[in-house]
Motif scaffolding. Structure first.
Motif, short mmCIF file in Angstrom:
data_model
loop_
_atom_site.label_atom_id
_atom_site.label_comp_id
_atom_site.label_asym_id
_atom_site.label_seq_id
_atom_site.Cartn_x
_atom_site.Cartn_y
_atom_site.Cartn_z
N GLU A 85 0.84 -1.22 -0.03
CA GLU A 85 -0.03 -0.12 0.04
C GLU A 85 0.89 1.15 -0.13
O GLU A 85 1.64 1.44 0.64
CB GLU A 85 -1.15 -0.12 1.25
N ARG B 4 -0.36 7.37 -2.03
CA ARG B 4 -0.69 8.29 -3.34
C ARG B 4 -0.51 9.66 -3.20
O ARG B 4 0.12 10.35 -4.11
CB ARG B 4 -2.04 7.69 -3.94
N SER C 37 5.30 -0.19 -14.89
CA SER C 37 5.30 0.79 -13.94
C SER C 37 5.89 2.03 -14.41
O SER C 37 5.51 3.34 -13.65
CB SER C 37 5.78 0.51 -12.54
N TYR D 270 -1.14 8.13 -8.93
CA TYR D 270 -2.42 7.51 -8.96
C TYR D 270 -2.53 6.16 -9.88
O TYR D 270 -3.34 5.27 -9.78
CB TYR D 270 -3.39 8.35 -9.14
N ILE D 271 -1.81 6.35 -11.09
CA ILE D 271 -1.89 5.27 -12.12
C ILE D 271 -1.01 4.19 -11.85
O ILE D 271 -1.32 2.94 -11.93
CB ILE D 271 -2.07 5.76 -13.45
N PRO E 24 0.92 3.38 -9.13
CA PRO E 24 0.79 2.10 -8.24
C PRO E 24 -0.20 1.10 -8.61
O PRO E 24 -0.12 0.00 -8.16
CB PRO E 24 0.22 3.04 -7.15
N GLU E 25 -1.44 1.27 -9.31
CA GLU E 25 -2.41 0.50 -9.69
C GLU E 25 -1.84 -0.60 -10.81
O GLU E 25 -1.97 -1.80 -10.79
CB GLU E 25 -3.80 1.13 -10.16
N THR F 37 1.23 -1.02 -11.42
CA THR F 37 2.29 -2.10 -10.61
C THR F 37 1.59 -3.14 -10.04
O THR F 37 2.04 -4.44 -10.11
CB THR F 37 3.32 -1.29 -9.53
N ARG F 38 0.57 -2.90 -9.32
CA ARG F 38 -0.19 -3.89 -8.36
C ARG F 38 -0.86 -4.93 -9.34
O ARG F 38 -0.60 -6.13 -9.37
CB ARG F 38 -1.14 -3.25 -7.54
N LEU F 39 -1.50 -4.42 -10.48
CA LEU F 39 -2.18 -5.32 -11.36
C LEU F 39 -1.23 -6.17 -12.09
O LEU F 39 -1.38 -7.62 -12.20
CB LEU F 39 -3.08 -4.40 -12.28
#
Length: 210
Positions: free
Chosen positions: A63, A66, A130, A194-195, A197-198, A200-202
């Motif tokens: 986590e 952001r 990323s 904001y984009i 991190p998502e 990277t996680r996905l």
């Protein structure tokens, strides 16, 4: 928006040699940065690889703050843009702006060079994904802003040698182009905060199953 496109188009037409110089300097930074990976001691390379592996192993669950990430990136990007703008108002712009552009290319090249030297293609893909959102916006704005800064600085040098040279209209155009670059820098920071991190996680979640 139409006026901004017209200014950029006119800038491209009038200053294409400077664009070529800026792109070459940026590319040289990327090249030397990628080659610079080979100069790292083995111990430092191994430490960086362990850090990267540890980060990527937890990328799907990490986590991040952001807001803080966005603020930090926004500060760095806007500071770079303002420095380039101010340097463009001086006659010492040429070496300093080119040094800034070379340095940003070197950092990017070093990162890419380190990743391509890493054997795990999944980890490479995660980090590459990323890096894309912010750099798709940041790099063109850097090149356009750097070229505009160099172009206006050269105009000031010309005026220094010939007091009849007018700079008022060009100053307005230069300021508008740099303001547009600052907006794009801010959008790049927004993407990084904001984009990225998502993504990277996905990507980490998807790659974990392969």
């Amino acid at each position: 928006m139409g006026n901004m496109r017209g200014l950029i188009a006119a800038s491209l037409q009038q200053s294409w040699p400077l664009y070529l110089i800026v792109i070459v300097i940026f590319s040289a930074g990327i090249l030397l940065g990628s080659l610079g990976v080979n100069t790292l001691p083995d111990e430092q390379t191994a430490e960086l690889q362990r850090y990267l592996q540890s980060f990527l192993a937890q990328a799907a669950e990490i986590e991040v703050d952001r807001v803080q990430m966005f603020k930090g990136s926004l500060y760095d990007n806007l500071l770079l843009g303002l420095v380039m703008y101010i340097l463009g108002l001086t006659i010492i712009c040429l070496p300093l702006v080119l040094a800034l552009i070379f340095f940003r290319g070197f950092v990017l090249g070093f990162t890419v060079g380190f990743l391509t030297a890493h054997p795990d293609w999944r980890e490479f893909c995660i980090v590459l994904i990323s890096m894309l959102p912010q750099n798709i916006l940041f790099i063109p704005a850097l090149i356009i802003g750097g070229t505009a800064s160099l172009s206006f600085s050269l105009l000031l040098i010309k005026r220094f040698n010939n007091s009849q040279t007018r700079v008022g209209h060009q100053f307005v155009g230069y300021s508008l182009i740099m303001a547009g670059c600052l907006v794009v820098f801010a959008l790049a920071a927004l993407a990084e905060g904001y984009i990225t991190p998502e993504l990277t996680r996905l990507s980490a979640s998807l790659m974990a199953g392969w």
